[in-house]
Design a protein around this motif. Sequence first.
Motif, PDB file in Angstrom:
ATOM      1  N   ALA A 191       2.926  11.638  -5.082  1.00 53.62           N
ATOM      2  CA  ALA A 191       3.570  12.852  -4.577  1.00 53.62           C
ATOM      3  C   ALA A 191       2.684  14.063  -4.833  1.00 53.62           C
ATOM      4  CB  ALA A 191       4.935  13.036  -5.233  1.00 53.62           C
ATOM      5  N   LEU A 192       2.272  14.732  -3.757  1.00 52.14           N
ATOM      6  CA  LEU A 192       1.414  15.911  -3.854  1.00 52.14           C
ATOM      7  C   LEU A 192       2.156  17.114  -3.271  1.00 52.14           C
ATOM      8  CD1 LEU A 192      -1.868  14.286  -2.477  1.00 52.14           C
ATOM      9  CD2 LEU A 192      -1.140  14.442  -4.863  1.00 52.14           C
ATOM     10  N   ALA A 193       1.928  18.266  -3.845  1.00 46.17           N
ATOM     11  CA  ALA A 193       2.573  19.489  -3.351  1.00 46.17           C
ATOM     12  C   ALA A 193       1.535  20.439  -2.774  1.00 46.17           C
ATOM     13  CB  ALA A 193       3.345  20.170  -4.481  1.00 46.17           C
ATOM     14  N   GLU A 194       1.765  20.857  -1.538  1.00 51.33           N
ATOM     15  CA  GLU A 194       0.951  21.906  -0.908  1.00 51.33           C
ATOM     16  C   GLU A 194       1.811  23.153  -0.932  1.00 51.33           C
ATOM     17  OE1 GLU A 194       0.110  24.804   1.342  1.00 51.33           O
ATOM     18  OE2 GLU A 194       1.415  23.495   2.533  1.00 51.33           O
ATOM     19  N   HIS A 224       0.852  -1.201   0.000  1.00 51.44           N
ATOM     20  CA  HIS A 224       0.000   0.000   0.000  1.00 51.44           C
ATOM     21  C   HIS A 224       0.879   1.240   0.000  1.00 51.44           C
ATOM     22  CE1 HIS A 224      -3.027   2.937   0.890  1.00 51.44           C
ATOM     23  NE2 HIS A 224      -2.583   3.152   2.121  1.00 51.44           N
ATOM     24  N   ALA A 225       0.823   2.014  -1.075  1.00 54.31           N
ATOM     25  CA  ALA A 225       1.645   3.224  -1.193  1.00 54.31           C
ATOM     26  C   ALA A 225       0.897   4.416  -0.614  1.00 54.31           C
ATOM     27  CB  ALA A 225       1.991   3.487  -2.649  1.00 54.31           C
ATOM     28  N   PRO A 226       1.420   5.036   0.431  1.00 52.74           N
ATOM     29  CA  PRO A 226       0.758   6.226   0.975  1.00 52.74           C
ATOM     30  C   PRO A 226       1.007   7.430   0.071  1.00 52.74           C
ATOM     31  CG  PRO A 226       2.812   5.814   2.136  1.00 52.74           C
ATOM     32  CD  PRO A 226       2.632   4.676   1.180  1.00 52.74           C
ATOM     33  N   LYS A 227       0.125   8.390   0.131  1.00 54.62           N
ATOM     34  CA  LYS A 227       0.325   9.648  -0.569  1.00 54.62           C
ATOM     35  C   LYS A 227       1.267  10.521   0.264  1.00 54.62           C
ATOM     36  CE  LYS A 227      -2.690   8.827  -3.887  1.00 54.62           C
ATOM     37  NZ  LYS A 227      -2.268   8.657  -5.306  1.00 54.62           N
ATOM     38  N   MET A 228       2.244  11.113  -0.404  1.00 52.96           N
ATOM     39  CA  MET A 228       3.165  12.012   0.281  1.00 52.96           C
ATOM     40  C   MET A 228       2.789  13.453  -0.047  1.00 52.96           C
ATOM     41  SD  MET A 228       6.914  10.154   0.060  1.00 52.96           S
ATOM     42  CE  MET A 228       7.509  11.202   1.395  1.00 52.96           C
ATOM     43  N   ALA A 246      11.523  14.263  -4.490  1.00 52.31           N
ATOM     44  CA  ALA A 246      11.039  12.945  -4.080  1.00 52.31           C
ATOM     45  C   ALA A 246      10.795  12.040  -5.287  1.00 52.31           C
ATOM     46  CB  ALA A 246       9.754  13.098  -3.263  1.00 52.31           C
ATOM     47  N   VAL A 247      10.191  12.579  -6.339  1.00 52.65           N
ATOM     48  CA  VAL A 247       9.940  11.791  -7.552  1.00 52.65           C
ATOM     49  C   VAL A 247      11.260  11.334  -8.163  1.00 52.65           C
ATOM     50  CG1 VAL A 247       9.026  11.880  -9.908  1.00 52.65           C
ATOM     51  CG2 VAL A 247       7.707  12.864  -8.020  1.00 52.65           C
ATOM     52  N   ALA A 248      12.270  12.219  -8.131  1.00 53.64           N
ATOM     53  CA  ALA A 248      13.585  11.860  -8.664  1.00 53.64           C
ATOM     54  C   ALA A 248      14.275  10.799  -7.821  1.00 53.64           C
ATOM     55  CB  ALA A 248      14.462  13.111  -8.748  1.00 53.64           C
ATOM     56  N   HIS A 249      13.810  10.614  -6.582  1.00 49.12           N
ATOM     57  CA  HIS A 249      14.420   9.623  -5.690  1.00 49.12           C
ATOM     58  C   HIS A 249      13.498   8.436  -5.414  1.00 49.12           C
ATOM     59  CE1 HIS A 249      17.182  12.985  -5.033  1.00 49.12           C
ATOM     60  NE2 HIS A 249      18.024  12.124  -4.499  1.00 49.12           N
ATOM     61  N   GLY A 250      12.608   8.156  -6.330  1.00 47.22           N
ATOM     62  CA  GLY A 250      11.888   6.886  -6.277  1.00 47.22           C
ATOM     63  C   GLY A 250      10.440   6.919  -5.864  1.00 47.22           C
ATOM     64  N   VAL A 251       9.883   8.067  -5.535  1.00 49.04           N
ATOM     65  CA  VAL A 251       8.469   8.144  -5.163  1.00 49.04           C
ATOM     66  C   VAL A 251       7.631   8.234  -6.443  1.00 49.04           C
ATOM     67  CG1 VAL A 251       6.698   9.488  -3.969  1.00 49.04           C
ATOM     68  CG2 VAL A 251       8.972   9.246  -2.963  1.00 49.04           C
ATOM     69  N   GLY A 252       6.553   7.455  -6.505  1.00 47.94           N
ATOM     70  CA  GLY A 252       5.693   7.494  -7.673  1.00 47.94           C
ATOM     71  C   GLY A 252       5.100   8.874  -7.881  1.00 47.94           C
ATOM     72  N   ALA A 253       5.053   9.316  -9.135  1.00 43.75           N
ATOM     73  CA  ALA A 253       4.540  10.658  -9.433  1.00 43.75           C
ATOM     74  C   ALA A 253       3.113  10.840  -8.944  1.00 43.75           C
ATOM     75  CB  ALA A 253       4.629  10.922 -10.934  1.00 43.75           C
ATOM     76  N   ASN A 254       2.325   9.780  -9.004  1.00 45.35           N
ATOM     77  CA  ASN A 254       0.924   9.861  -8.557  1.00 45.35           C
ATOM     78  C   ASN A 254       0.802   9.867  -7.038  1.00 45.35           C
ATOM     79  OD1 ASN A 254      -0.033   9.896 -11.209  1.00 45.35           O
ATOM     80  ND2 ASN A 254      -0.143   7.643 -11.305  1.00 45.35           N
TER      81      ASN A 254
END
Length: 366
Positions: free
Chosen positions: A244-247, A208-212, A234-242
């Motif tokens: 990773a969210l930016a506030e 289960h991949a949590p949203k970051m 984070a995406v460049a270091h292995g986190v799925g693009a979907n």
Amino acid sequence: MQGDYLFTWLITMAFFVIFAISYTYNRTWLRNGIWFNLFFYSFWLSLAIAILRTENPAIVYPVGILFLFVLFCIGLAFAFQSVLLFWNAAIVWRRESHSQANLLTLYLGIVIFLLPFIMGLIRTHLPAFWAELFTTFPVLCILYAVFWFYNYLTVLVLYQIYWPRHNKDFIIVLGAGLMNGDQVTPLLAQRINKGIQFYQRQLKKTGHAPKMIFSGGQGGDETMPEGEAMRQYAVAHGVGANDALAETASKTTAENMRFSKKIIDESPIKKPKTIFVTNNYHTFRAAMFAQEAGLKANGIGSKTAGFFLPNAVMREYIAIVMRQRKLHLIMVILLFLFSLFLVVLNLHSDWIAQWLQGVRQFLDNL
């Protein structure tokens, strides 16, 4: 004797139970530090009594020597605290920016170094009453500040004792400023890497991949929002693009929590499980803001360079004090009144005796 011995252990256990209940209910209460320290020191007192009651030299003497050695080390640290603070300030001066926030250990070292000389001048050049007042009051204020600083260190360390389950739906990573306008700083990278580490462990363990959520707005000297720069890192270091969210709207830690909670509330997940990531020295105060925002989330902290910790912890302590400045102002006023009472009692004990005698005569005549 046996009853007194058992009573000390009962008191110790009572303090532990109170601490455990308080800490379980709310990990961000400052009073938790008081209850823990009451338990901690009563435990060692009870243990010391138990050791002395054995009357066994093979146990009593080695433990006594160890105890004296620990006291010696603590006393040595206090005796050379200004030197240690100057040493830390020199390291920070070489490695960090020369901002006011990074010079706190230097300022504190100067104050500690000059304090005995200032006290001496006050006692030498002021009348006895004012000399006593202007030495007694600062000492009581220093003891008060040291008490709460030690208590803060206690709750800060206790907050680090946390092993979260890998069942989270969201991981909030708090921003900490960019360098050159759009680059993640080493300190911020530590936070992101800590979040990525948790993300990857959970994904590997549960699938289960949590949203970051990378939380941080754009500063005046930045060319892009912190949240977006963090997301790209984070995406460049292995986190799925979907995942990773930016506030990108927040400017403070309180806003980090409020705006991140808004993103979480807009998700379809009911009762989401959340965790936040920041540096270890910042976790306790960040948890306070999370609670105020109505965000049910505990924090994990990334490691911070040892030389940077003293200034960082002092900044956090000052921020905690400012949150309760009205309470501390009242306490300072009470300490001043108490200092005034002690000075009058010390210098004019005859006045007190006459006043008490007058009260007694008045009561006798009623």
